[in-house]
Design an enzyme around this catalytic site. Structure first.
Site, PDB file in Angstrom:
ATOM      1  N   GLY A  39      35.192  27.657  25.514  1.00  0.00           N
ATOM      2  CA  GLY A  39      35.483  28.978  26.073  1.00  0.00           C
ATOM      3  C   GLY A  39      36.973  29.248  26.022  1.00  0.00           C
ATOM      4  O   GLY A  39      37.786  28.337  26.194  1.00  0.00           O
ATOM      5  N   GLY A  73      38.336  32.308  27.567  1.00  0.00           N
ATOM      6  CA  GLY A  73      38.659  33.438  28.428  1.00  0.00           C
ATOM      7  C   GLY A  73      39.904  33.053  29.207  1.00  0.00           C
ATOM      8  O   GLY A  73      40.674  32.182  28.782  1.00  0.00           O
ATOM      9  N   LEU A  74      40.089  33.670  30.378  1.00  0.00           N
ATOM     10  CA  LEU A  74      41.293  33.341  31.148  1.00  0.00           C
ATOM     11  C   LEU A  74      41.369  31.853  31.437  1.00  0.00           C
ATOM     12  O   LEU A  74      42.402  31.222  31.248  1.00  0.00           O
ATOM     13  CB  LEU A  74      41.287  34.128  32.461  1.00  0.00           C
ATOM     14  CG  LEU A  74      41.551  35.622  32.330  1.00  0.00           C
ATOM     15  CD1 LEU A  74      41.530  36.264  33.704  1.00  0.00           C
ATOM     16  CD2 LEU A  74      42.880  35.874  31.660  1.00  0.00           C
ATOM     17  N   GLY A  82      39.645  29.202  30.066  1.00  0.00           N
ATOM     18  CA  GLY A  82      39.642  28.327  28.899  1.00  0.00           C
ATOM     19  C   GLY A  82      40.939  28.383  28.113  1.00  0.00           C
ATOM     20  O   GLY A  82      41.512  27.342  27.758  1.00  0.00           O
ATOM     21  N   ARG A 129      31.032  46.966  49.422  1.00  0.00           N
ATOM     22  CA  ARG A 129      30.230  46.980  48.204  1.00  0.00           C
ATOM     23  C   ARG A 129      28.753  46.683  48.417  1.00  0.00           C
ATOM     24  O   ARG A 129      27.883  47.412  47.952  1.00  0.00           O
ATOM     25  CB  ARG A 129      30.744  45.917  47.229  1.00  0.00           C
ATOM     26  CG  ARG A 129      31.888  46.349  46.364  1.00  0.00           C
ATOM     27  CD  ARG A 129      32.251  45.244  45.398  1.00  0.00           C
ATOM     28  NE  ARG A 129      33.478  45.604  44.687  1.00  0.00           N
ATOM     29  CZ  ARG A 129      34.067  44.853  43.765  1.00  0.00           C
ATOM     30  NH1 ARG A 129      33.565  43.694  43.441  1.00  0.00           N
ATOM     31  NH2 ARG A 129      35.167  45.259  43.176  1.00  0.00           N
ATOM     32  N   HIS A 157      27.254  42.300  38.458  1.00  0.00           N
ATOM     33  CA  HIS A 157      28.664  42.343  38.082  1.00  0.00           C
ATOM     34  C   HIS A 157      29.343  40.979  37.978  1.00  0.00           C
ATOM     35  O   HIS A 157      30.256  40.782  37.177  1.00  0.00           O
ATOM     36  CB  HIS A 157      29.390  43.200  39.116  1.00  0.00           C
ATOM     37  CG  HIS A 157      30.836  43.382  38.860  1.00  0.00           C
ATOM     38  ND1 HIS A 157      31.328  43.855  37.662  1.00  0.00           N
ATOM     39  CD2 HIS A 157      31.932  43.151  39.630  1.00  0.00           C
ATOM     40  CE1 HIS A 157      32.651  43.918  37.731  1.00  0.00           C
ATOM     41  NE2 HIS A 157      33.036  43.473  38.892  1.00  0.00           N
ATOM     42  N   GLU A 217      34.680  31.315  36.247  1.00  0.00           N
ATOM     43  CA  GLU A 217      33.419  31.819  36.789  1.00  0.00           C
ATOM     44  C   GLU A 217      32.286  30.815  36.583  1.00  0.00           C
ATOM     45  O   GLU A 217      31.269  30.861  37.275  1.00  0.00           O
ATOM     46  CB  GLU A 217      33.064  33.168  36.134  1.00  0.00           C
ATOM     47  CG  GLU A 217      31.925  33.905  36.829  1.00  0.00           C
ATOM     48  CD  GLU A 217      31.580  35.256  36.187  1.00  0.00           C
ATOM     49  OE1 GLU A 217      32.361  35.745  35.371  1.00  0.00           O
ATOM     50  OE2 GLU A 217      30.515  35.801  36.527  1.00  0.00           O
ATOM     51  N   ARG A 248      32.634  37.566  46.059  1.00  0.00           N
ATOM     52  CA  ARG A 248      33.994  37.537  45.553  1.00  0.00           C
ATOM     53  C   ARG A 248      34.713  38.835  45.886  1.00  0.00           C
ATOM     54  O   ARG A 248      34.149  39.917  45.747  1.00  0.00           O
ATOM     55  CB  ARG A 248      33.989  37.348  44.032  1.00  0.00           C
ATOM     56  CG  ARG A 248      35.373  37.338  43.418  1.00  0.00           C
ATOM     57  CD  ARG A 248      35.305  37.171  41.922  1.00  0.00           C
ATOM     58  NE  ARG A 248      34.642  38.285  41.263  1.00  0.00           N
ATOM     59  CZ  ARG A 248      35.214  39.464  41.024  1.00  0.00           C
ATOM     60  NH1 ARG A 248      36.453  39.690  41.402  1.00  0.00           N
ATOM     61  NH2 ARG A 248      34.548  40.416  40.411  1.00  0.00           N
ATOM     62  N   LEU A 272      40.280  37.063  38.324  1.00  0.00           N
ATOM     63  CA  LEU A 272      41.339  36.765  37.364  1.00  0.00           C
ATOM     64  C   LEU A 272      42.223  35.663  37.910  1.00  0.00           C
ATOM     65  O   LEU A 272      42.655  34.756  37.194  1.00  0.00           O
ATOM     66  CB  LEU A 272      42.154  38.029  37.094  1.00  0.00           C
ATOM     67  CG  LEU A 272      41.359  39.242  36.597  1.00  0.00           C
ATOM     68  CD1 LEU A 272      42.287  40.415  36.331  1.00  0.00           C
ATOM     69  CD2 LEU A 272      40.594  38.902  35.334  1.00  0.00           C
TER      70      LEU A 272
END
Lengths: 270, 257, 640
Positions: C41, C43-44, C46, C332, C403, C427, C437, C443
């Protein structure tokens, strides 16, 4: 009033580039698709067509996609000759079927460039962009070595302009739209984003020289200042950044010619 | 890589060569036009001007070499870039579409070809005398200056200087051929179109263009190109319309010969 | 029975991480290059982990299924990233960020992990700015902040509406630098299909080259999974279409415990589904609730009428009615559940009946269209692009959508799972957000794990492994794993059933949304636990996967992912059924206060449920890690 009742369903002829693999011959194949809801996205239409093909025992059309909200830069179709299809400032995944009329023939092709070889059908290999980034699209800041974030003020107009350039999603539409398959807009966006910030000054000359030379080596074409790139860009990144990069490149070239070379770059005697 | 390598081997470097040589050539064609417009004055002017340029000797050749080098580099860069561009696309699109590229920008290569052909003809016609040799300046009776020709206030060619080449009559006689004039008009028309994108483009390539003034720049380019075209149109136009006539004596002399 | 040792350091909360960094083992610089680390991965989490580990000197191999490491779905995060910088002088501190996050997570996260997250949050911003992330700035050139849900201070850093993109591109630039320098070996279009364990330790992975179809073996001294969340179990979600749980699910099947799978987050303001063809739900910023009024018709028969033809007295502004104090700005989860309730009553608007109006007519009348355009113009444009409706003229239609997933593979304080050598970041793990969350925290966690936690904690494990001791990829464990991957591929392709993969994914999504979505009941979950195994059987009996294994085959990729989603969906329902309480995103209708707020049962469920695979067709084992709250008192979450 409510969207799903506003327009009638439509039927279209899809003329798709089919190519089994990188070095295989490709050709256009026509598919009929009927009774499409105009609120369906273009990629959802392809999903539906693919499910139909699957059920008929044919191989579905391979197409690149992921986030489907116009930010990841994966989707990359040329629709009726326009990179990302009808509409301004959007990616392929943000095209909706209501942009077409009942009975339309829609030609779908991959982004075409020698530097983006076709992998299969509508999917191209855009790793050339990664290679350009690896040549210099960064500020060297090892993890943990950073000073306090507010130690270095950045004038707001510079930060805003850097953000305009940084909005690039790396989709390659600029290359696809350019008649010369030039990557200048992509490279200029990255060079400008980092070059506009004070953090990016140390490597500024080296960055533009390295990124441009890698861009050239990868077989992209050259800019002829027609600005099709910025018109096709899903983030509408301006070609002003290309001018900026040209200036940077000229400056870096001249400076590199007159800069004395340091004697040594080694560490201390420790 | 060194400076020469960066300029001659990279895409942007060669674009810069295109832009700088283009700029030199724009300077040349503009200056050339201004010089040529002296045809609307007494023949002493344009003939004196020709005599003055010739009198520069080595300097004239330096200027000529710069211009020739510019033309060669401009064409070399254009060719090299174009060949790469063709290769970079690979398979062409089945469905072609242009979003906003101007006609001038898309026609650069073709206007360039025609301008090149015109350039060669123009040199043969007025500089070397390989075309229409009958009215070439060397073959016309020589001219004697009636008044001083001044450059920046200084006398460059004195009144009474004999054996001056009769550029005036060469041009007028040359343009009396409607086919030549028509070709000339079409060619400068296309050159103007070439310059229209060229001017815009050179500012972009040299990094001197942005959204703040690109619209203004474009307008300036349009005006310059239009003025350039009209200026160039004026000479053969005036000849064809009979406003510029060969000076009878010279014509008689030429025919007598 | 797995051993779940959280390895939380002793001592005062604020000193735990500092102390731990001193206590854990180090690998000496000359030895680092002898260790290979696999990162799955980019993403942020990885990308930041891969570049940071490479900079330390480890040999890193990074794998992504995307065509470039810049495409991960971190890129789509809009709002911002929290950090306890206190640049606004408004009383923020590491402790306050810690406390807000613990409270936001409804007291189901680990105190020590969350405090560490709050500590490193400040370093993240420094690091990102140094990389050239163009955060929003004030006129003086210093960083700007905005406030976000669940916090009373202004601590969110942002880059227009594209914060995730800019942070990811920052991490990607660092990764690109290390790839260019030859420190990271990048494998794009390579999907991890199995984890290889040798003597109980994670020592490699099996990947499929998605272009050539080739199955490859890669061995390493440690494996880091940063493969994101599993929200696509619901089929329709704000996730990217390609987001999947295959890496973590296959790791689960190799012994890694899956913690709190039922903790999922639903976002209340998304564009509703318009038809069965739908592939994706798009988020509309929550900020719209500041000025829009949410309503549905009072009478069922009005639901298809033009909204402006419904008189004021026939409209039900249900949030204002049910929660007069907070009205349209209630949290929410409450807003989401209320929307579900009115739609369940048959009053939902739009053809599908799954939508509520978010009406701006009043604010347009009050402030004028131009003011509204200035505030929300870009959001109205997105809405128009997708629905072809102008929200200036007709109310928007919105509906909640899946989400984020707070659950994930169980990890200890070092972010190592119960399988030694297997680390899980972002995540994909369960550790920091508890049962819910807060906005702008995802992030922060991804980058915190990758830049500032794993570079320290992985050394503690590697120091216990002899340099050069990693197994060769030709050993039996690799062969066995490769064979099991090959067998599954063959089974999928040879099946030649009657339905495409999407058919099963859609049906799974409907079951999950119905029974394991915003509000869950014992009965519903029990039904789901009947339906999902049946769906699984039907999938394997009737799925039709065209094409072959030795070429790019998107149907095959998707088939494997959906097969995993079906199994994971079942585990989510099982977890939700077992957790007899409501907390954060997990709402059991049986357990609520009269005002609809979650009723936790700290006595019985103040713990992490970590599920352990027992083999196909066997009920997984529910392990428990008690949550010992040493510093904060568990109390009823109250935003009133």
């Amino acid at each position: 009033m409510v969207a799903e009742n506003t327009t009638k369903n439509l039927s279209i002829t899809l003329r798709v580039w089919r190519q089994a693999g990188p070095n295989q011959p490709g050709k256009f194949v026509d598919y009929q698709s009927k009774d499409l809801n105009p609120n369906m996205s273009f990629l959802e239409m392809l999903d539906v067509v693919n499910d139909e093909l699957t059920l008929k025992g044919e191989e579905p059309i391979a197409f690149a996609h992921d986030c489907r909200e116009g930010i990841c830069g994966t989707c990359s179709c040329t629709i009726n000759g326009k990179a990302h299809g009808p509409g301004k400032g959007i990616a392929t995944c943000q095209v909706y079927m209501r942009a077409f009329r009942d009975g339309d023939v829609i030609t779908v092709e991959p982004f075409r460039a020698t530097a983006f070889p076709i992998v299969k059908d509508l999917i191209t290999d855009r790793s050339a962009f990664d290679k350009i980034q690896q040549a210099g699209g960064f500020i060297t800041a090892r993890t943990g070595s950073a000073p306090d974030a507010n130690a270095l003020p950045v004038p707001k107009p510079d930060a805003d302009l850097a953000m305009d350039a940084a909005a690039c999603i790396g989709c390659g539409a600029c290359v696809a739209a350019c008649k010369n398959a030039s990557a200048m807009l992509f490279v200029a966006a990255k060079v400008s984003h980092l070059g506009l910030l004070p953090q990016g000054q140390a490597e500024r000359d080296q960055r533009v020289l390295a990124m441009v030379s890698t861009m050239d080596a990868l077989g992209f074409g050259n800019c002829t200042n027609q600005y099709e790139c910025s018109a096709a860009c899903p983030k509408l990144i301006t070609h002003d950044f290309i001018a900026r990069m040209n200036r940077d490149y000229l400056g870096a070239t001249l400076r590199s010619a007159f800069k004395p070379a340091p004697l040594g770059t080694g560490g201390g005697a420790g | 890589m060194n400076l020469v390598g960066y300029l001659f081997c990279s895409s942007i470097g060669r674009k810069i060569i295109m832009a700088v040589t283009g700029l030199i050539l724009i300077g040349f064609v503009a200056g050339h036009l201004v010089g040529n417009l002296q045809i609307f004055q007494e023949p002493d002017h344009i003939n004196g001007y020709g005599q003055f340029l010739h009198s520069l000797g080595a300097l004239l050749w330096v200027a000529r070499l710069v211009i020739i080098a510019s033309v060669v580099l401009h064409i070399w860069a254009a060719t090299a870039l174009t060949l790469e561009n063709k290769k970079a696309r690979g398979t062409d699109y089945g469905f072609k579409h242009t979003i906003q590229a101007t006609l001038a920008s898309r026609a650069m290569r073709w206007t360039g070809y025609i301008v090149l052909a015109f350039l060669l003809y123009h040199l043969a016609h007025f500089t070397v005398g390989l075309a229409q040799t009958g009215t070439f300046k060397e073959n016309l009776p020589h001219y004697t200056m009636g008044s001083d020709y001044r450059v920046a206030g200084f006398v460059a060619v004195k009144a009474g200087t004999p054996e001056v080449l009769d550029v005036y009559n060469m041009v007028v006689l040359g343009f009396q051929n409607p086919i030549v004039s028509l070709f000339y008009i079409i060619a400068v028309g296309l050159l103007s179109v070439h310059l229209l994108h060229g001017i815009d483009s050179l500012f972009q390539t040299l990094g001197l263009r942005n959204a703040k003034w690109s619209a203004g720049l474009h307008k300036i380019a349009v005006v310059l190109c239009l003025v350039y075209f009209l200026g160039n149109l004026a000479i053969p136009g005036a000849v064809l319309a009979g406003k510029l006539q060969p000076r009878a004596a010279s014509v008689a002399a030429a025919h007598a010969k | 029975m797995a051993t779940l040792d959280s390895k939380i350091p002793s001592g005062p909360l604020a000193d735990k991480w500092r102390k731990h960094k001193v206590d854990i083992k180090l690998v000496n610089p000359a030895n680092k290059r002898k260790y290979e680390v696999i990162v799955v991965g980019a993403g942020l989490a990885g990308a930041s982990a891969a570049s940071s580990l490479a900079d330390l000197g480890y040999k890193v191999k990074c794998f992504v299924f995307h065509d470039s490491p810049r495409r991960a779905h971190s890129i789509a995060a809009q709002g911002g990233i929290n950090a306890a910088k206190n640049y606004q002088n408004d009383g923020d501190s590491v402790y306050r960020l810690f406390y807000d996050t613990i409270k936001g997570g409804d007291y189901r996260a680990r105190e020590a992990n969350v405090h560490r997250l709050a500590e490193v949050s400040v370093n993240i911003i420094d690091q990102c700015v140094a990389q050239g992330v163009p955060f929003a700035r004030e006129y003086g050139g210093l960083l700007a902040n905005r406030s976000f849900g669940g916090a009373q201070v202004s601590r969110t850093f942002y880059a227009r509406g594209q914060t995730g993109q800019q942070l990811l591109l920052g991490a990607y630039s660092a990764l690109s630098r290390t790839i260019g320098a030859g420190l990271v070996e990048m494998h794009t279009q390579s999907e991890m299909l199995d984890l290889v364990t040798v003597d109980g330790h994670a020592k490699g992975i099996i990947v499929r080259d998605l272009v050539t179809g080739k199955i490859e073996r890669h061995s390493a001294d440690a494996v880091v999974l940063a493969t994101g969340g599993y929200g696509n179990v619901f089929n329709l979600a704000t996730y990217a279409r390609g987001s999947n749980a295959t890496a973590i699910w296959r790791a689960y099947k190799r012994g890694a415990c899956f913690a709190n799978p039922c903790y999922t987050q639903i976002h209340p303001t998304c564009i509703p589904v318009s038809g069965d063809y739908q592939s994706k739900l798009t988020l509309m910023s929550e900020s719209l609730r500041n000025d829009g009024r949410i309503w549905v018709p009072k009478k069922k028969e009005d639901r298809l009428k033009a909204p402006d033809s419904i008189p004021e007295e026939d409209r039900d502004y249900y949030l204002e009615r049910m929660y007069p104090a907070f009205g349209n700005l209630c949290p929410r989860d409450i807003a989401s559940r209320a929307a579900k309730r009115v739609c369940d009553e048959g009053r939902g608007v739009g053809a599908s009946g799954l939508g509520v109006y978010l009406d701006f007519s009043e604010v347009i009348k009050r402030l004028g269209e131009n003011t509204v355009r200035e505030r929300y113009g870009n959001l109205f444009d997105i809405y128009h692009e997708i629905t072809a409706e102008s929200a200036y003229q007709v109310p928007m239609r919105i509906f909640p959508a899946m989400h984020y997933t707070m659950g994930g593979l169980w990890v200890d304080y070092n972010l190592m799972s119960n399988v030694p050598g297997l680390f899980v970041l972002g995540e994909a793990n369960f550790s920091d957000h508890g049962a819910n969350r807060l906005g702008a925290s995802a992030l922060m966690q991804g980058l915190g794990d990758g830049y500032f936690v794993i570079p320290y904690t992985i050394g503690d494990y590697l120091a216990s492994q002899k340099p050069g001791s990693r197994p060769k990829p030709d050993t039996a464990a690799f062969t066995a794993a490769e064979q099991s991957v090959g067998a599954m591929t063959k089974r999928l392709l040879d099946n030649k059933g009657k339905q495409p993969v999407s058919h099963f994914h859609k049906r799974l999504g409907k079951i999950m949304w119905e029974h394991c979505g915003m509000a869950r009941t014992k009965g519903g979950l029990e039904q789901a636990l009947q339906k999902i195994p049946a769906l699984r059987e039907e999938f394997w009996a009737n799925v039709l996967v065209p094409g072959s294994a030795d070429t790019l085959n998107q149907s095959l990729e998707q088939a494997g992912r959906v097969a995993d989603f079906i199994e994971l969906g079942e585990l989510m329902c099982r977890d939700a059924l077992t957790r007899e309480e409501s907390c954060g995103g997990h709402f059991r209708e049986e357990h609520q206060y009269p005002d609809g707020e979650c009723k936790r049962d700290d006595e019985k469920f103040g713990h992490v449920a970590a599920w352990e695979y027992q083999g196909a067709d066997k009920t997984p084992l529910r392990n428990v890690e008690p949550l010992n709250y040493e510093f904060v008192k568990m109390s009823v979450r109250n935003y009133k």
